[in-house]
Design an enzyme around this catalytic site. Structure first.
Site, PDB file in Angstrom:
ATOM      1  N   SER A  26      30.758  13.210   3.398  1.00 28.01           N
ATOM      2  CA  SER A  26      31.671  14.300   3.061  1.00 28.01           C
ATOM      3  C   SER A  26      30.872  15.288   2.223  1.00 28.01           C
ATOM      4  O   SER A  26      29.830  14.923   1.656  1.00 28.01           O
ATOM      5  CB  SER A  26      32.849  13.760   2.233  1.00 28.01           C
ATOM      6  OG  SER A  26      33.564  14.795   1.590  1.00 28.01           O
ATOM      7  N   TYR A  38      36.460   8.177  -5.414  1.00 34.41           N
ATOM      8  CA  TYR A  38      36.156   8.672  -4.069  1.00 34.41           C
ATOM      9  C   TYR A  38      34.746   9.256  -4.008  1.00 34.41           C
ATOM     10  O   TYR A  38      33.957   8.912  -3.112  1.00 34.41           O
ATOM     11  CB  TYR A  38      37.173   9.730  -3.639  1.00 34.41           C
ATOM     12  CG  TYR A  38      36.814  10.395  -2.338  1.00 34.41           C
ATOM     13  CD1 TYR A  38      36.935   9.700  -1.134  1.00 34.41           C
ATOM     14  CD2 TYR A  38      36.321  11.696  -2.303  1.00 34.41           C
ATOM     15  CE1 TYR A  38      36.584  10.295   0.066  1.00 34.41           C
ATOM     16  CE2 TYR A  38      35.967  12.294  -1.104  1.00 34.41           C
ATOM     17  CZ  TYR A  38      36.098  11.591   0.079  1.00 34.41           C
ATOM     18  OH  TYR A  38      35.738  12.181   1.268  1.00 34.41           O
TER      19      TYR A  38
END
Length: 271
Positions: A131, A144
């Site tokens: 990501s 995360y």
């Protein structure tokens, strides 16, 4: 015919990637916990597998089935993952561990299980879906972002380790994509910190995520993945999707304090 395994194939990027690889001529196995949600993939000729990346037995069984049926694995797309948000103080340690189990250790275990076959055949492509969150950071996203930073580091080490065996390791860094990810992240965020001392930040970040959910279609990432696995010499990293390249450019050129100020200023617009 080359064989690909795509995890997290029941929706979003995984589903789009399984279809794109099938259309590109691969024998594709789509894996997810909820097999019933992959009925559409099965109708299109994708072979579906029940697989939970936190359950070692299901991963072992899935890889054994692929080898038994197809005799090889040429492409592994590690896409399974989710976003768990909340103030670090508020998130139970058990949830932090589970976030790592899904986003990192499941990925790592599948690499372990597929590498011997790829090494024996002298070729293979491992695509790890990271990501832009593996390069940037946000308040209330400590767990995360930690998982995605870890995916980046693991992938770099694996790239060097597996190169002598003809195995390429590629990282894909999506920006804002129209998937279930944003809704799940918002739900976790508000459930965890919506009524705590961090509520103002949580509410602002939830609005920010809601805007980001209007991003690119998952096919944008699927097309990048197909490009990477078909390339003779793929790039080590591909950034794609809404905002990915400009955000990573800004992060690269700005010192930490300046990036902090820029992000917090953007977040204040949603307060």
């Amino acid at each position: 015919m080359k064989v690909a395994l795509v995890t997290g194939a029941s929706a979003g990027i995984g589903e789009a990637t399984a279809l794109a690889l099938k259309d590109a001529g691969y024998t594709v196995y789509g894996a997810a916990r909820r097999v019933e949600r992959m009925a559409g993939l099965a109708e299109r000729g994708v072979k579906v597998l029940a697989m939970d990346v936190t359950d070692d037995a299901s991963m072992v069984a899935g890889i054994e089935r692929i080898i038994e049926e197809s005799g090889r694995i040429d492409v592994l797309v590690n896409n399974a993952g989710y976003g768990s948000y909340g103030a670090f103080e508020d998130v139970p340690l058990s949830e932090g561990k589970y976030q790592f189990e899904v986003n990192l250790f499941g990925l790592a275990r599948l690499v372990q299980l597929t590498t011997p076959q790829m090494r024996a055949q002298g070729s293979g492509k491992i695509v790890n879906i990271s990501s832009i969150g593996g390069k940037i950071y946000e308040p209330l996203g400590g767990w995360y972002h930690s998982t995605k930073f870890a995916v980046e580091g693991l992938s770099d080490s694996l790239r060097l380790e597996l190169k002598p065996f003809g195995i390429d390791v590629v990282v894909v860094e999506p920006g804002a994509i129209k998937t279930e990810w944003g809704g799940i992240a918002i739900e976790n965020l508000m459930k965890t910190s919506g009524d705590t001392a961090y509520a103002p930040q949580a509410k602002a970040l939830a609005k920010f995520f809601d805007q980001a959910a209007r991003g690119s279609h998952p096919k944008v990432i699927a097309d990048v993945i197909v490009k990477a696995v078909r390339a003779r010499r793929p790039k080590t990293r591909y950034a794609a999707g809404f905002g990915a390249k400009p955000i990573l450019f800004v992060r690269r050129v700005l010192p930490d304090r300046a990036f902090d100020a820029l992000f917090l200023g953007a977040l204040r617009r949603f307060a």
